[in-house]
Design an enzyme around this catalytic site. Structure first.
Site, PDB file in Angstrom:
ATOM      1  N   LYS A 272     -48.784  25.152 -37.543  1.00 49.75           N
ATOM      2  CA  LYS A 272     -47.326  25.308 -37.445  1.00 49.75           C
ATOM      3  C   LYS A 272     -46.992  26.369 -36.403  1.00 49.75           C
ATOM      4  O   LYS A 272     -47.304  27.544 -36.578  1.00 49.75           O
ATOM      5  CB  LYS A 272     -46.755  25.698 -38.821  1.00 49.75           C
ATOM      6  CG  LYS A 272     -45.253  26.033 -38.818  1.00 49.75           C
ATOM      7  CD  LYS A 272     -44.731  26.359 -40.225  1.00 49.75           C
ATOM      8  CE  LYS A 272     -43.288  26.841 -40.205  1.00 49.75           C
ATOM      9  NZ  LYS A 272     -42.778  27.204 -41.547  1.00 49.75           N
ATOM     10  N   ASP A 277     -38.098  31.529 -37.259  1.00 50.82           N
ATOM     11  CA  ASP A 277     -37.450  30.732 -38.296  1.00 50.82           C
ATOM     12  C   ASP A 277     -36.228  31.465 -38.855  1.00 50.82           C
ATOM     13  O   ASP A 277     -36.350  32.329 -39.720  1.00 50.82           O
ATOM     14  CB  ASP A 277     -38.453  30.453 -39.432  1.00 50.82           C
ATOM     15  CG  ASP A 277     -37.871  29.525 -40.495  1.00 50.82           C
ATOM     16  OD1 ASP A 277     -36.756  28.987 -40.276  1.00 50.82           O
ATOM     17  OD2 ASP A 277     -38.537  29.334 -41.530  1.00 50.82           O
ATOM     18  N   LYS A 284     -31.296  32.003 -43.403  1.00 47.24           N
ATOM     19  CA  LYS A 284     -31.999  32.959 -44.259  1.00 47.24           C
ATOM     20  C   LYS A 284     -31.178  34.237 -44.393  1.00 47.24           C
ATOM     21  O   LYS A 284     -30.390  34.568 -43.515  1.00 47.24           O
ATOM     22  CB  LYS A 284     -33.357  33.318 -43.633  1.00 47.24           C
ATOM     23  CG  LYS A 284     -34.408  32.240 -43.757  1.00 47.24           C
ATOM     24  CD  LYS A 284     -35.731  32.721 -43.181  1.00 47.24           C
ATOM     25  CE  LYS A 284     -36.792  31.637 -43.244  1.00 47.24           C
ATOM     26  NZ  LYS A 284     -37.191  31.272 -44.612  1.00 47.24           N
ATOM     27  N   ASP A 295     -43.762  33.117 -38.006  1.00 47.59           N
ATOM     28  CA  ASP A 295     -43.845  31.765 -38.553  1.00 47.59           C
ATOM     29  C   ASP A 295     -44.694  30.828 -37.683  1.00 47.59           C
ATOM     30  O   ASP A 295     -44.832  29.648 -37.984  1.00 47.59           O
ATOM     31  CB  ASP A 295     -42.431  31.203 -38.752  1.00 47.59           C
ATOM     32  CG  ASP A 295     -42.336  30.261 -39.930  1.00 47.59           C
ATOM     33  OD1 ASP A 295     -43.267  30.232 -40.758  1.00 47.59           O
ATOM     34  OD2 ASP A 295     -41.319  29.529 -40.024  1.00 47.59           O
ATOM     35  N   ASP A 355     -34.031  24.932 -43.838  1.00 46.45           N
ATOM     36  CA  ASP A 355     -35.049  25.988 -43.838  1.00 46.45           C
ATOM     37  C   ASP A 355     -36.424  25.449 -44.245  1.00 46.45           C
ATOM     38  O   ASP A 355     -37.435  26.135 -44.115  1.00 46.45           O
ATOM     39  CB  ASP A 355     -34.610  27.123 -44.776  1.00 46.45           C
ATOM     40  CG  ASP A 355     -35.371  28.414 -44.518  1.00 46.45           C
ATOM     41  OD1 ASP A 355     -36.077  28.492 -43.486  1.00 46.45           O
ATOM     42  OD2 ASP A 355     -35.262  29.342 -45.342  1.00 46.45           O
ATOM     43  N   GLU A 357     -38.340  23.540 -42.669  1.00 45.47           N
ATOM     44  CA  GLU A 357     -38.505  22.909 -41.358  1.00 45.47           C
ATOM     45  C   GLU A 357     -39.967  22.728 -40.971  1.00 45.47           C
ATOM     46  O   GLU A 357     -40.298  21.848 -40.193  1.00 45.47           O
ATOM     47  CB  GLU A 357     -37.781  23.740 -40.294  1.00 45.47           C
ATOM     48  CG  GLU A 357     -38.581  24.925 -39.719  1.00 45.47           C
ATOM     49  CD  GLU A 357     -38.954  25.994 -40.750  1.00 45.47           C
ATOM     50  OE1 GLU A 357     -38.260  26.085 -41.777  1.00 45.47           O
ATOM     51  OE2 GLU A 357     -39.954  26.714 -40.540  1.00 45.47           O
ATOM     52  N   ARG A 359     -42.549  21.580 -42.554  1.00 42.17           N
ATOM     53  CA  ARG A 359     -43.086  20.265 -42.905  1.00 42.17           C
ATOM     54  C   ARG A 359     -42.552  19.185 -41.971  1.00 42.17           C
ATOM     55  O   ARG A 359     -43.221  18.184 -41.728  1.00 42.17           O
ATOM     56  CB  ARG A 359     -42.766  19.947 -44.375  1.00 42.17           C
ATOM     57  CG  ARG A 359     -41.297  19.884 -44.696  1.00 42.17           C
ATOM     58  CD  ARG A 359     -40.995  20.058 -46.171  1.00 42.17           C
ATOM     59  NE  ARG A 359     -41.108  21.449 -46.609  1.00 42.17           N
ATOM     60  CZ  ARG A 359     -40.967  21.861 -47.869  1.00 42.17           C
ATOM     61  NH1 ARG A 359     -40.712  20.972 -48.834  1.00 42.17           N
ATOM     62  NH2 ARG A 359     -41.064  23.131 -48.171  1.00 42.17           N
TER      63      ARG A 359
HETATM   64  N1  BES Z   1     -41.422  29.908 -42.900  1.00 40.56           N
HETATM   65  C1  BES Z   1     -40.878  29.728 -44.195  1.00 40.56           C
HETATM   66  C2  BES Z   1     -41.846  30.121 -45.303  1.00 40.56           C
HETATM   67  C3  BES Z   1     -42.122  31.589 -45.468  1.00 40.56           C
HETATM   68  C4  BES Z   1     -41.332  32.363 -46.291  1.00 40.56           C
HETATM   69  C5  BES Z   1     -43.218  32.163 -44.871  1.00 40.56           C
HETATM   70  C6  BES Z   1     -41.620  33.692 -46.472  1.00 40.56           C
HETATM   71  C7  BES Z   1     -43.513  33.485 -45.060  1.00 40.56           C
HETATM   72  C8  BES Z   1     -42.715  34.260 -45.863  1.00 40.56           C
HETATM   73  C9  BES Z   1     -40.510  28.280 -44.401  1.00 40.56           C
HETATM   74  O1  BES Z   1     -40.050  27.610 -43.280  1.00 40.56           O
HETATM   75  C10 BES Z   1     -39.398  28.262 -45.391  1.00 40.56           C
HETATM   76  O2  BES Z   1     -38.357  28.762 -45.082  1.00 40.56           O
HETATM   77  N2  BES Z   1     -39.650  27.703 -46.565  1.00 40.56           N
HETATM   78  C11 BES Z   1     -38.683  27.673 -47.588  1.00 40.56           C
HETATM   79  C12 BES Z   1     -38.740  26.318 -48.234  1.00 40.56           C
HETATM   80  C13 BES Z   1     -37.622  26.046 -49.188  1.00 40.56           C
HETATM   81  C14 BES Z   1     -36.313  25.921 -48.427  1.00 40.56           C
HETATM   82  C15 BES Z   1     -37.927  24.779 -49.922  1.00 40.56           C
HETATM   83  C16 BES Z   1     -39.024  28.772 -48.599  1.00 40.56           C
HETATM   84  O3  BES Z   1     -40.187  29.002 -48.855  1.00 40.56           O
HETATM   85  O4  BES Z   1     -38.089  29.401 -49.078  1.00 40.56           O
HETATM   86 ZN    ZN Z   2     -40.695  28.331 -41.494  1.00 38.43          ZN
HETATM   87 MN    MN Z   3     -37.998  27.883 -43.000  1.00 36.93          MN
END
Ligand code: BES
Ligand code: ZN
Ligand code: MN
Length: 510
Positions: A272, A277, A284, A295, A355, A357, A359
């Site tokens: 990735k 992000d 966020k 990220d 968010d 994203e 996947r």
């Molecule tokens: N890049 C984030 C995941 C992340 C969060 C990595 C905190 C490191 C620390 C990812 O893109 C994301 O935002 N995931 C969301 C998914 C949710 C919206 C289903 C998450 O984990 O909150």
């Molecule tokens: Zn992310």
């Molecule tokens: Mn995200």
């Protein structure tokens, strides 16, 4: 910056001479120097030093010897405690990394520029392993990123060792050299991943990923190709394009290929490469958002592993690496909650949360790579879910897979290199959470099991290929504090796991 010497370490002129000692209460530590043993006699007797983990003994041999020729030529001598020898090869290997990292840390503190390290001869560990892990610990602990510290007074600048010299301590020097080279390649690759990650979002862009790939290919003979936005449109990569919609920088899909030239299995790596992000329209919170420059750590790990592969040129495996790269921004053209996209393999997806994203971009890369390269196994690495931090904290990478054998190999590789992983389950019940009313899939699976449903999403794009997903959201930065890895910055996580796996690759049972 790291080399081997056959000179008598005690006769070497150096800023710092390092020995290691095994913990013991009954006898003097197995030091290879009678002179240093002498100096240790009293501290040992007083129990001020008994070789416990991270315990240090430190002295100035020239001052002690007075006016005559000093018995030890180094300016300073440091003895680092290894602790009691643990059971098992992986444990011992980690013990060495930690002790070497402690030595390098002390050397930096002292502003020692030239450091000689006498490798300990350890029962239960081959000399090549001793050299490999000590080298890793030294180089990883010596890591520094100061590119943007331009106006800091000299005395406040972090210090770094310039040259490490390893002494084989009486062990087989061919094996020691072999180990040193393995350790050097692995550690420098992990440092390359840390360098990419340390760059801010405006420094490490999708174009930076592409440039890294092209330069690496030019230097080493790998093949690099970069899919541009126009190519993605033609190919129908609705995931990457959708995530990129709110951005003013174009996306890239960077592909690196290493070929043995023989009929060997192909391993495909996907990382990735989300260069920042913001969450997109599902924005966020502001607090901590700056960390989302990290990220892209999955992409960094994959390209860094390719750097090592390009150097080592393994004969047993073809490796192809794909890094979908974009940022996730909220510009006026940004993808909106409820929008439906079509992935490369034709599957449609309702984007309920912009968010989620990672996947979306991985799905296109996985489907494209599986179709084009027909790999025998696929591993993707991604900072994919905050949920993995709830489940595993910052001490294990999450592993999710459709294949037991591949999982076991990855867990073993991680154990061997000090990057632990923990497998989480998958299954139909979880996949069901991704059912959409309006499309084939939706991109979030509700409250429970966020890490698992994210993996289930990816699984839709690998067909039956043996596949594993590494969720490094908890370990890519803020990883367990260790002497050779600060919990403050990026760890380079998974670079060495992938490399170790490739070095030890065993064909998958069908
Ligand atoms: N890049 C984030 C995941 C992340 C969060 C990595 C905190 C490191 C620390 C990812 O893109 C994301 O935002 N995931 C969301 C998914 C949710 C919206 C289903 C998450 O984990 O909150
Ligand atoms: Zn992310
Ligand atoms: Mn995200």
């Amino acid at each position: 910056m790291i080399k081997l010497s056959r000179k008598d370490p005690d006769k070497t002129h150096t800023d710092l001479l390092v020995y290691f000692a095994v913990e013991s209460t009954t006898k003097m530590p197995g030091l290879q120097s009678t002179e240093v043993k002498k100096a240790l006699k009293q501290p040992w007797k007083e129990r001020d030093f008994s070789g416990k983990t991270d315990e240090l003994f430190f002295y100035y041999p020239q001052q002690i010897s007075g006016r005559g020729t000093p018995a030890v030529q180094a300016r300073r001598v440091l003895v680092v405690g290894l602790g009691e020898l643990r059971k098992g090869e992986s444990e011992l290997r980690e013990q060495l990394r930690i002790a070497a990292g402690t030595a390098a840390g002390k050397a930096r503190q002292l502003n020692a520029k030239n450091v000689s390290v006498v490798l300990p001869d350890i029962t239960g560990l081959a000399s090549a392993d001793v050299a490999e892990c000590a080298t890793e610990g030294l180089i990883l602990a010596n890591y520094l990123f100061v590119k943007y510290k331009k106006n800091v007074p000299k005395e406040d600048q972090p210090k770094q060792v310039r040259n490490f010299t390893l002494h084989d301590g009486g062990m087989n020097s061919r094996q020691v050299r072999k180990g040193m080279n393995l350790g050097k390649t692995a550690a420098l690759a992990a440092c390359a991943a840390r360098d990419m990650a340390n760059e801010p979002g405006n420094g490490w862009t999708p174009s930076a990923f592409a440039n890294f790939g092209r330069k690496l290919a030019k230097r080493t003979g790998l093949k690099c190709s970069v899919l541009e936005k126009s190519n993605m449109k033609k190919l129908g990569m609705g995931g990457i394009l959708g995530v990129n919609q709110g951005s003013s920088s174009p996306p890239k899909l960077v592909i690196l290929e290493y070929a043995t030239g023989k009929k060997k299995p192909t391993l495909m790596l996907v990382g990735k490469g989300l260069t920042f992000d913001s969450g997109g329209i599902s924005l966020k919170p502001a607090t901590g958002m700056q960390d989302m420059k990290y990220d892209m750590c999955g992409g960094a790990a994959v390209l860094a592993a390719m750097q090592a592969v390009a150097e080592e040129k393994p004969g047993n495996l073809n490796v192809v690496a794909l890094v979908p790269a974009t940022d996730n921004m909220s510009g006026s053209a940004a993808i909106k909650p409820g929008d439906i996209i079509t992935h490369y393999n034709g599957k449609t997806s309702e984007v309920v949360n912009t968010d989620a994203e990672g996947r979306l971009i991985l799905a296109d890369a996985l489907a494209y790579g599986v179709k084009k390269y027909k790999p025998d196994a696929v591993i993707d690495v991604a900072t994919l879910t905050g949920a993995v931090i709830i489940g595993l904290g910052h001490h294990h990478t999450g592993l999710l897979s459709n294949n037991d054998h591949l999982s076991k190999m990855i867990i073993a590789a991680g154990e061997k290199c000090g990057e632990p992983l923990w497998r989480l389950p998958m299954g139909r019940e979880y996949s069901k959470q991704l059912k959409s009313e309006v499309a084939d899939l939706k991109n979030i699976g509700g409250k429970g099991a966020g890490t698992i449903t994210a993996a289930c999403y990816l699984q839709e794009f690998v067909e039956d290929t043996p596949w594993a997903h590494l969720d490094i959201a908890g370990t890519a930065w803020g990883f367990t504090e260790k002497s050779y890895c600060s919990s403050k910055g990026p760890s380079g996580m998974s670079t060495r796991t992938l490399l170790t796996l490739i070095r030890n690759w065993k064909a998958l049972k069908s």
